[in-house]
Scaffold this motif. Structure first.
Motif, PDB file in Angstrom:
ATOM      1  N   PHE A  38       0.824  -1.211   0.000  1.00 14.57           N
ATOM      2  CA  PHE A  38       0.000   0.000   0.000  1.00 14.57           C
ATOM      3  C   PHE A  38       0.859   1.263   0.000  1.00 14.57           C
ATOM      4  O   PHE A  38       0.462   2.289  -0.565  1.00 14.57           O
ATOM      5  CB  PHE A  38      -0.955  -0.003   1.195  1.00 14.57           C
ATOM      6  N   SER A  39       2.030   1.211   0.610  1.00 14.93           N
ATOM      7  CA  SER A  39       2.948   2.349   0.550  1.00 14.93           C
ATOM      8  C   SER A  39       3.412   2.592  -0.886  1.00 14.93           C
ATOM      9  O   SER A  39       3.458   3.742  -1.350  1.00 14.93           O
ATOM     10  CB  SER A  39       4.170   2.105   1.446  1.00 14.93           C
ATOM     11  N   PHE A  40       3.734   1.525  -1.584  1.00  9.81           N
ATOM     12  CA  PHE A  40       4.196   1.640  -2.964  1.00  9.81           C
ATOM     13  C   PHE A  40       3.081   2.164  -3.865  1.00  9.81           C
ATOM     14  O   PHE A  40       3.317   3.047  -4.711  1.00  9.81           O
ATOM     15  CB  PHE A  40       4.676   0.272  -3.462  1.00  9.81           C
ATOM     16  N   ILE A  41       1.855   1.648  -3.677  1.00 10.73           N
ATOM     17  CA  ILE A  41       0.714   2.139  -4.466  1.00 10.73           C
ATOM     18  C   ILE A  41       0.458   3.614  -4.154  1.00 10.73           C
ATOM     19  O   ILE A  41       0.198   4.427  -5.047  1.00 10.73           O
ATOM     20  CB  ILE A  41      -0.546   1.304  -4.180  1.00 10.73           C
ATOM     21  N   GLY A  42       0.551   3.961  -2.862  1.00  6.36           N
ATOM     22  CA  GLY A  42       0.374   5.350  -2.462  1.00  6.36           C
ATOM     23  C   GLY A  42       1.407   6.263  -3.093  1.00  6.36           C
ATOM     24  O   GLY A  42       1.082   7.382  -3.528  1.00  6.36           O
ATOM     25  N   TYR A  43       2.640   5.787  -3.177  1.00  7.55           N
ATOM     26  CA  TYR A  43       3.699   6.584  -3.808  1.00  7.55           C
ATOM     27  C   TYR A  43       3.421   6.787  -5.290  1.00  7.55           C
ATOM     28  O   TYR A  43       3.611   7.887  -5.818  1.00  7.55           O
ATOM     29  CB  TYR A  43       5.051   5.897  -3.615  1.00  7.55           C
ATOM     30  N   LYS A  44       2.949   5.756  -5.961  1.00 11.69           N
ATOM     31  CA  LYS A  44       2.631   5.865  -7.383  1.00 11.69           C
ATOM     32  C   LYS A  44       1.523   6.900  -7.611  1.00 11.69           C
ATOM     33  O   LYS A  44       1.571   7.690  -8.560  1.00 11.69           O
ATOM     34  CB  LYS A  44       2.210   4.504  -7.933  1.00 11.69           C
ATOM     35  N   ILE A  45       0.509   6.878  -6.740  1.00 13.85           N
ATOM     36  CA  ILE A  45      -0.580   7.861  -6.842  1.00 13.85           C
ATOM     37  C   ILE A  45      -0.057   9.263  -6.546  1.00 13.85           C
ATOM     38  O   ILE A  45      -0.374  10.225  -7.260  1.00 13.85           O
ATOM     39  CB  ILE A  45      -1.724   7.494  -5.881  1.00 13.85           C
ATOM     40  N   PHE A  46       0.731   9.385  -5.503  1.00 25.42           N
ATOM     41  CA  PHE A  46       1.303  10.670  -5.114  1.00 25.42           C
ATOM     42  C   PHE A  46       2.149  11.277  -6.225  1.00 25.42           C
ATOM     43  O   PHE A  46       2.097  12.477  -6.481  1.00 25.42           O
ATOM     44  CB  PHE A  46       2.142  10.458  -3.846  1.00 25.42           C
ATOM     45  N   LYS A  47       2.907  10.427  -6.893  1.00 21.71           N
ATOM     46  CA  LYS A  47       3.815  10.906  -7.950  1.00 21.71           C
ATOM     47  C   LYS A  47       3.046  11.441  -9.167  1.00 21.71           C
ATOM     48  O   LYS A  47       3.502  12.360  -9.844  1.00 21.71           O
ATOM     49  CB  LYS A  47       4.743   9.755  -8.364  1.00 21.71           C
ATOM     50  N   LYS A  48       1.860  10.883  -9.412  1.00 23.18           N
ATOM     51  CA  LYS A  48       1.101  11.261 -10.625  1.00 23.18           C
ATOM     52  C   LYS A  48       0.131  12.404 -10.389  1.00 23.18           C
ATOM     53  O   LYS A  48      -0.367  12.991 -11.353  1.00 23.18           O
ATOM     54  CB  LYS A  48       0.341  10.032 -11.133  1.00 23.18           C
ATOM     55  N   LYS A  49      -0.202  12.696  -9.110  1.00 21.60           N
ATOM     56  CA  LYS A  49      -1.192  13.733  -8.825  1.00 21.60           C
ATOM     57  C   LYS A  49      -0.562  15.110  -8.758  1.00 21.60           C
ATOM     58  O   LYS A  49       0.663  15.252  -8.636  1.00 21.60           O
ATOM     59  CB  LYS A  49      -1.901  13.425  -7.493  1.00 21.60           C
ATOM     60  N   ASP A  50      -1.418  16.141  -8.786  1.00 21.09           N
ATOM     61  CA  ASP A  50      -0.950  17.507  -8.568  1.00 21.09           C
ATOM     62  C   ASP A  50      -0.459  17.628  -7.148  1.00 21.09           C
ATOM     63  O   ASP A  50      -1.168  17.260  -6.196  1.00 21.09           O
ATOM     64  CB  ASP A  50      -2.095  18.512  -8.806  1.00 21.09           C
ATOM     65  N   LEU A  51       0.726  18.151  -6.977  1.00 21.77           N
ATOM     66  CA  LEU A  51       1.352  18.181  -5.660  1.00 21.77           C
ATOM     67  C   LEU A  51       0.960  19.381  -4.824  1.00 21.77           C
ATOM     68  O   LEU A  51       1.029  19.339  -3.598  1.00 21.77           O
ATOM     69  CB  LEU A  51       2.879  18.134  -5.807  1.00 21.77           C
ATOM     70  N   VAL A  52       0.542  20.456  -5.454  1.00 24.04           N
ATOM     71  CA  VAL A  52       0.190  21.665  -4.711  1.00 24.04           C
ATOM     72  C   VAL A  52      -1.157  22.177  -5.172  1.00 24.04           C
ATOM     73  O   VAL A  52      -1.671  21.752  -6.180  1.00 24.04           O
ATOM     74  CB  VAL A  52       1.272  22.771  -4.879  1.00 24.04           C
TER      75      VAL A  52
END
Length: 275
Positions: A261-275
């Motif tokens: 779930f950490s890895f999936i979360g990182y993949k989502i985080f990397k693709k989304k708008d960060l700010v």
């Protein structure tokens, strides 16, 4: 690696200054102190005494408290950094998204595990001072169980935090997830057995997917190798796993779940708008 350590150390410093860390520490330290004041270590109930009895009661408390504390206090991490513009500030430095994300996870793992280890260390020192028997195997396995369940629920927290944009939604999802896992400990599974004609072994298999149930079984097997306290399910679990493999499973499964779930979360985080 240098930036990962920097994010890790920065998060630890922030956590140590926060009110939730102080409260978290007081809760577990207070529980252990209460055991000593009430003379739990000096009494015997159902064959358990000394540090064994303290650990037995402490485990029962941790099953309920630890997951909700971790979820509530870490699920807002990314959303809070985004709302306060801390995330934008940190990423203005030569820090990669991977270093930020996993540095935060390691920092939260340290800060959520430290109070529990401190409470257990206090119990150990008191037991040595009182010259009571110390079950070293149980003590160290319980520490590994705590680290394992912390990794698991931190994985869920950062997955949720990377998935949503507001802290309120993150908290609501985290609380629902905790209730869902808690309900599946006994209530929903017993209802499923009563209301349906589903194979009992299928229900038991579903139960072993629940990380809270796995944590509970791993704790129980330390004091009750026959798992007699959980009834007929013990025959299925011990026949399929055996005690030694079951103990390994209760450690490895939550860690794998948290890492996934950490890895999936990182993949989502990397693709989304960060700010």
């Amino acid at each position: 690696m240098k930036n990962l350590i920097l994010v890790f150390s920065t998060d630890i410093k922030e956590s140590l200054r926060s009110k939730w860390f102080l409260f978290y520490t007081l809760v577990f330290g207070g529980i252990i102190a209460l055991f000593f004041i009430t003379g739990v270590t000096e009494s015997r109930v159902q064959g358990f005494s000394g540090l064994s009895r303290v650990l037995l009661i402490f485990i029962e408390i941790c099953i309920v408290i630890v997951p909700i504390f971790i979820l509530i206090n870490t699920v807002r991490t990314i959303a809070a950094d985004r709302d306060s513009n801390v995330l934008e500030y940190l990423l203005s430095f030569p820090i990669s998204l991977k270093e930020y994300f996993f540095g935060k996870i390691l920092g939260k793992l340290f800060s959520t595990t430290l109070p529990i280890l401190g409470a257990l260390a206090l119990a150990l020192v008191w037991s040595i001072f009182k010259s009571v028997q110390i079950p070293w195997e149980v003590f160290f396995y319980f520490i590994l169980l705590i680290i394992s369940v912390n990794i698991c629920f931190l994985g869920f927290s950062f997955f949720i935090s990377s998935l949503v944009k507001t802290q309120e939604i993150a908290l609501a999802i985290a609380f629902f997830l905790w209730l869902f896992f808690l309900a599946f400990l006994d209530i929903l599974l017993i209802g499923a057995l009563i209301k349906t004609t589903a194979n009992a072994e299928l229900i038991y298999s579903i139960a072993l997917v629940n990380p809270l149930q796995v944590f509970r079984i791993g704790a129980i097997v330390l004091f009750d190798p026959q798992l007699s306290v959980i009834g007929p399910a013990s025959y299925f679990i011990l026949d399929e796993f055996g005690k030694n493999f079951l103990m390994v499973y209760c450690l490895v499964y939550p860690i794998l779940l948290g890492c996934i779930f950490s890895f999936i979360g990182y993949k989502i985080f990397k693709k989304k708008d960060l700010v």
